[in-house]
Write an enzyme that holds these catalytic residues in place. Structure first.
Site, PDB file in Angstrom:
ATOM      1  N   CYS A 121       0.815  -1.227   0.000  1.00  0.00           N
ATOM      2  CA  CYS A 121       0.000   0.000   0.000  1.00  0.00           C
ATOM      3  C   CYS A 121       0.844   1.271   0.000  1.00  0.00           C
ATOM      4  O   CYS A 121       0.417   2.316  -0.482  1.00  0.00           O
ATOM      5  CB  CYS A 121      -0.919   0.012   1.218  1.00  0.00           C
ATOM      6  SG  CYS A 121      -1.972  -1.436   1.278  1.00  0.00           S
ATOM      7  N   HIS A 283      -3.788   7.008   1.170  1.00  0.00           N
ATOM      8  CA  HIS A 283      -3.984   5.699   0.534  1.00  0.00           C
ATOM      9  C   HIS A 283      -5.403   5.250   0.876  1.00  0.00           C
ATOM     10  O   HIS A 283      -5.828   5.341   2.034  1.00  0.00           O
ATOM     11  CB  HIS A 283      -2.948   4.709   1.073  1.00  0.00           C
ATOM     12  CG  HIS A 283      -3.371   3.286   0.936  1.00  0.00           C
ATOM     13  ND1 HIS A 283      -3.767   2.762  -0.273  1.00  0.00           N
ATOM     14  CD2 HIS A 283      -3.508   2.282   1.853  1.00  0.00           C
ATOM     15  CE1 HIS A 283      -4.112   1.487  -0.094  1.00  0.00           C
ATOM     16  NE2 HIS A 283      -3.968   1.180   1.187  1.00  0.00           N
ATOM     17  N   ASN A 313      -9.958  -0.788  -2.432  1.00  0.00           N
ATOM     18  CA  ASN A 313      -8.552  -0.545  -2.092  1.00  0.00           C
ATOM     19  C   ASN A 313      -7.692  -1.124  -3.212  1.00  0.00           C
ATOM     20  O   ASN A 313      -7.690  -2.330  -3.431  1.00  0.00           O
ATOM     21  CB  ASN A 313      -8.266  -1.233  -0.745  1.00  0.00           C
ATOM     22  CG  ASN A 313      -6.836  -1.078  -0.279  1.00  0.00           C
ATOM     23  OD1 ASN A 313      -5.927  -0.856  -1.073  1.00  0.00           O
ATOM     24  ND2 ASN A 313      -6.624  -1.218   1.016  1.00  0.00           N
TER      25      ASN A 313
HETATM   26  N1  ACO Z   1     -19.245  -9.867   4.852  1.00  0.00           N
HETATM   27  C1  ACO Z   1     -19.975 -10.241   5.910  1.00  0.00           C
HETATM   28  N2  ACO Z   1     -19.413 -10.598   7.091  1.00  0.00           N
HETATM   29  C2  ACO Z   1     -18.076 -10.585   7.162  1.00  0.00           C
HETATM   30  C3  ACO Z   1     -17.269 -10.203   6.095  1.00  0.00           C
HETATM   31  C4  ACO Z   1     -17.902  -9.827   4.890  1.00  0.00           C
HETATM   32  N3  ACO Z   1     -17.208  -9.446   3.809  1.00  0.00           N
HETATM   33  N4  ACO Z   1     -15.979 -10.279   6.478  1.00  0.00           N
HETATM   34  C5  ACO Z   1     -15.967 -10.696   7.739  1.00  0.00           C
HETATM   35  N5  ACO Z   1     -17.242 -10.882   8.160  1.00  0.00           N
HETATM   36  C6  ACO Z   1     -17.701 -11.327   9.469  1.00  0.00           C
HETATM   37  C7  ACO Z   1     -16.689 -12.188  10.161  1.00  0.00           C
HETATM   38  O1  ACO Z   1     -16.817 -13.525   9.771  1.00  0.00           O
HETATM   39  C8  ACO Z   1     -17.057 -11.987  11.613  1.00  0.00           C
HETATM   40  O2  ACO Z   1     -18.182 -12.770  11.889  1.00  0.00           O
HETATM   41  P1  ACO Z   1     -18.362 -13.465  13.335  1.00  0.00           P
HETATM   42  O3  ACO Z   1     -18.434 -12.324  14.301  1.00  0.00           O
HETATM   43  O4  ACO Z   1     -19.616 -14.239  13.186  1.00  0.00           O
HETATM   44  O5  ACO Z   1     -17.130 -14.303  13.516  1.00  0.00           O
HETATM   45  C9  ACO Z   1     -17.512 -10.538  11.650  1.00  0.00           C
HETATM   46  O6  ACO Z   1     -17.846 -10.181  10.303  1.00  0.00           O
HETATM   47  C10 ACO Z   1     -16.443  -9.606  12.149  1.00  0.00           C
HETATM   48  O7  ACO Z   1     -15.200  -9.964  11.497  1.00  0.00           O
HETATM   49  P2  ACO Z   1     -13.903  -9.142  11.655  1.00  0.00           P
HETATM   50  O8  ACO Z   1     -12.820  -9.658  10.784  1.00  0.00           O
HETATM   51  O9  ACO Z   1     -13.640  -8.998  13.134  1.00  0.00           O
HETATM   52  O10 ACO Z   1     -14.420  -7.810  11.045  1.00  0.00           O
HETATM   53  P3  ACO Z   1     -14.067  -6.363  11.457  1.00  0.00           P
HETATM   54  O11 ACO Z   1     -15.203  -5.762  12.159  1.00  0.00           O
HETATM   55  O12 ACO Z   1     -12.725  -6.257  12.081  1.00  0.00           O
HETATM   56  O13 ACO Z   1     -13.977  -5.715  10.018  1.00  0.00           O
HETATM   57  C11 ACO Z   1     -12.307  -5.071   8.464  1.00  0.00           C
HETATM   58  C12 ACO Z   1     -13.065  -6.225   9.080  1.00  0.00           C
HETATM   59  C13 ACO Z   1     -13.275  -4.232   7.650  1.00  0.00           C
HETATM   60  C14 ACO Z   1     -11.230  -5.610   7.569  1.00  0.00           C
HETATM   61  C15 ACO Z   1     -11.730  -4.224   9.615  1.00  0.00           C
HETATM   62  O14 ACO Z   1     -10.985  -5.017  10.491  1.00  0.00           O
HETATM   63  C16 ACO Z   1     -10.884  -3.133   9.134  1.00  0.00           C
HETATM   64  O15 ACO Z   1     -11.378  -2.134   8.655  1.00  0.00           O
HETATM   65  N6  ACO Z   1      -9.542  -3.278   9.283  1.00  0.00           N
HETATM   66  C17 ACO Z   1      -8.603  -2.379   8.731  1.00  0.00           C
HETATM   67  C18 ACO Z   1      -7.821  -3.114   7.734  1.00  0.00           C
HETATM   68  C19 ACO Z   1      -7.992  -2.595   6.349  1.00  0.00           C
HETATM   69  O16 ACO Z   1      -8.704  -1.689   6.054  1.00  0.00           O
HETATM   70  N7  ACO Z   1      -7.249  -3.216   5.487  1.00  0.00           N
HETATM   71  C20 ACO Z   1      -7.237  -2.811   4.156  1.00  0.00           C
HETATM   72  C21 ACO Z   1      -6.036  -3.349   3.517  1.00  0.00           C
HETATM   73  S1  ACO Z   1      -4.606  -2.929   4.343  1.00  0.00           S
HETATM   74  C22 ACO Z   1      -4.254  -1.423   3.944  1.00  0.00           C
HETATM   75  O17 ACO Z   1      -4.540  -0.977   2.880  1.00  0.00           O
HETATM   76  C23 ACO Z   1      -3.607  -0.605   4.960  1.00  0.00           C
END
Ligand code: ACO
Length: 356
Positions: A121, A283, A313
């Site tokens: 990234c 980014h 992204n």
């Molecule tokens: N659709 C529906 N449900 C989903 C999905 C999806 N696409 N993905 C995960 N879930 C579910 C999971 O299975 C989990 O279910 P459970 O509670 O029954 O086990 C629940 O949603 C929560 O999962 P988490 O992985 O804990 O989801 P979180 O709330 O953390 O959100 C996310 C995930 C959006 C990736 C978040 O952690 C985030 O914004 N992180 C920042 C990382 C990021 O943005 N990375 C981008 C790339 S890196 C970069 O560019 C810097």
């Protein structure tokens, strides 16, 4: 040496271009492959849709080349004038050689140097920084800097991979860097950082030569692996270990600290403050991260540009795509102060302060 200092030239962006595939893939479209919803994706990431490359006709390089053609034309030069290529991507056409040489071939350039950057990234900002140094020292005069990705080819589209696959999209952005005749115009400074302690938090382990050396949760059992099978094996594919892996909350926590830090660092290095900033181009990791950063730095809405809603992204391509689109929309004017900032896998993070 003062004489040496006088020779240093500031680098300016002389031309900018972007390319995104025509194939729009909405959150609704993803539901045919995985258990997800438009509501979940928009709420957590801000993404409404992304573009996916044509599976057989478009590659990371071909998209980079399309963006490059526009940047070169807007710089008022031809591909024959380019004297160096820097290509940032995490999804190269080949494991090796890199995409830089493929661009050199596709654009029928002279036998110029071509460098590939692997900083995910942060890749484009790192690439810009490298190019900036070559311009400053006078080594090159027309450097083509590209950030491009074809994620749609290498992510897990089953429900198992949904926390990652819904986030990423394909596309490319490019700039031509040239020496500026005005020392007050161009890239004022760049700032690069890394922290490898969290390398495995957001990573794609395979194919690779790690042999479980760095990976805490073993990704493959090599005990019975035949010679030559440790780099990429049937077992890895059978267990979906050839896809990226991410601890989303851990990435989020680190990103919201390092983004503001590296932006403030760039401003402080130039004796400037948030109030001087016309536009921050972060980014496009996740809209929630960008909003957090905006809030923390007390930036107005018109001081931050986001387009992740449309493209997802696109890692190394996200900053040049956002920069290009902001410029095309008339949101960047001559004399404006811009900050490009990125954070991602590695972890690596970086910023560039630019007087347009
Ligand atoms: N659709 C529906 N449900 C989903 C999905 C999806 N696409 N993905 C995960 N879930 C579910 C999971 O299975 C989990 O279910 P459970 O509670 O029954 O086990 C629940 O949603 C929560 O999962 P988490 O992985 O804990 O989801 P979180 O709330 O953390 O959100 C996310 C995930 C959006 C990736 C978040 O952690 C985030 O914004 N992180 C920042 C990382 C990021 O943005 N990375 C981008 C790339 S890196 C970069 O560019 C810097």
């Amino acid at each position: 040496m003062p004489e040496m200092k006088n020779q240093l030239k500031t680098a300016k962006i002389a031309g900018i271009g972007m390319y995104v595939p025509s194939n729009v893939f909405t959150n609704e479209d993803l539901k045919q492959y995985m258990d997800t919803s438009d509501e979940w994706i928009q709420e957590r990431t801000g993404i409404k849709e992304r573009r996916y490359a044509d599976r057989t006709k478009e590659t990371t390089t071909t998209m980079g080349v399309e963006a490059a053609k526009i940047a070169i034309e807007r710089a008022g030069i031809t591909a024959a004038d380019i004297d160096f290529v820097v290509f940032a991507t995490l999804s190269p056409d080949y494991y090796f050689p890199g995409c830089g040489v493929l661009v050199q071939r596709a654009l029928k350039m002279k036998e110029v140097g071509a460098l590939d950057i692997r900083n995910q990234c942060s890749g484009f900002v790192y690439a810009l920084s490298v190019a900036d140094q070559f311009i400053r020292t006078g080594m090159y005069k027309n450097i083509l800097v590209i950030g491009a990705e074809k994620h749609s080819f290498g992510i897990d589209f089953s429900t198992r991979g949904r926390n990652i696959s819904v986030i990423f999209g394909d596309g490319a952005g490019a700039v031509v860097l040239q020496p500026s005749s005005n020392p007050q115009q161009g890239i004022l400074s760049t700032h690069l950082h890394s922290d490898g302690n969290s390398a495995e938090i957001l990573a794609m382990y395979n194919p690779g030569t790690h042999a479980n050396h760095w990976v805490e949760n073993k990704v493959a059992d090599y005990d019975d692996a035949a010679m030559g099978e440790m780099f990429m094996s049937h077992q890895m594919i059978d267990h979906a270990q050839n896809f990226p892996t991410m601890d989303g909350p851990a990435v989020f926590k680190k990103a919201i600290v390092k983004f503001p830090e590296v932006i403030q660092e760039a401003l402080a290095a130039n004796q400037l403050s948030i109030a001087d900033l016309n536009l921050l181009i972060p980014h496009q990791a996740n809209l929630r991260i960008a909003q957090f950063v905006q809030q923390k730095l007390k930036l107005r809405d018109d001081q931050v540009y986001n387009n992740i809603q449309k493209y997802g992204n696109t890692t190394a391509a996200s900053v040049p795509i956002a920069l290009c689109e902001a410029w095309q929309e008339g949101k960047i004017k001559e004399g404006d102060l811009l900050c490009l900032a990125a954070f991602g896998s590695g972890f690596t993070w970086a910023s560039a302060l630019i007087k347009w």
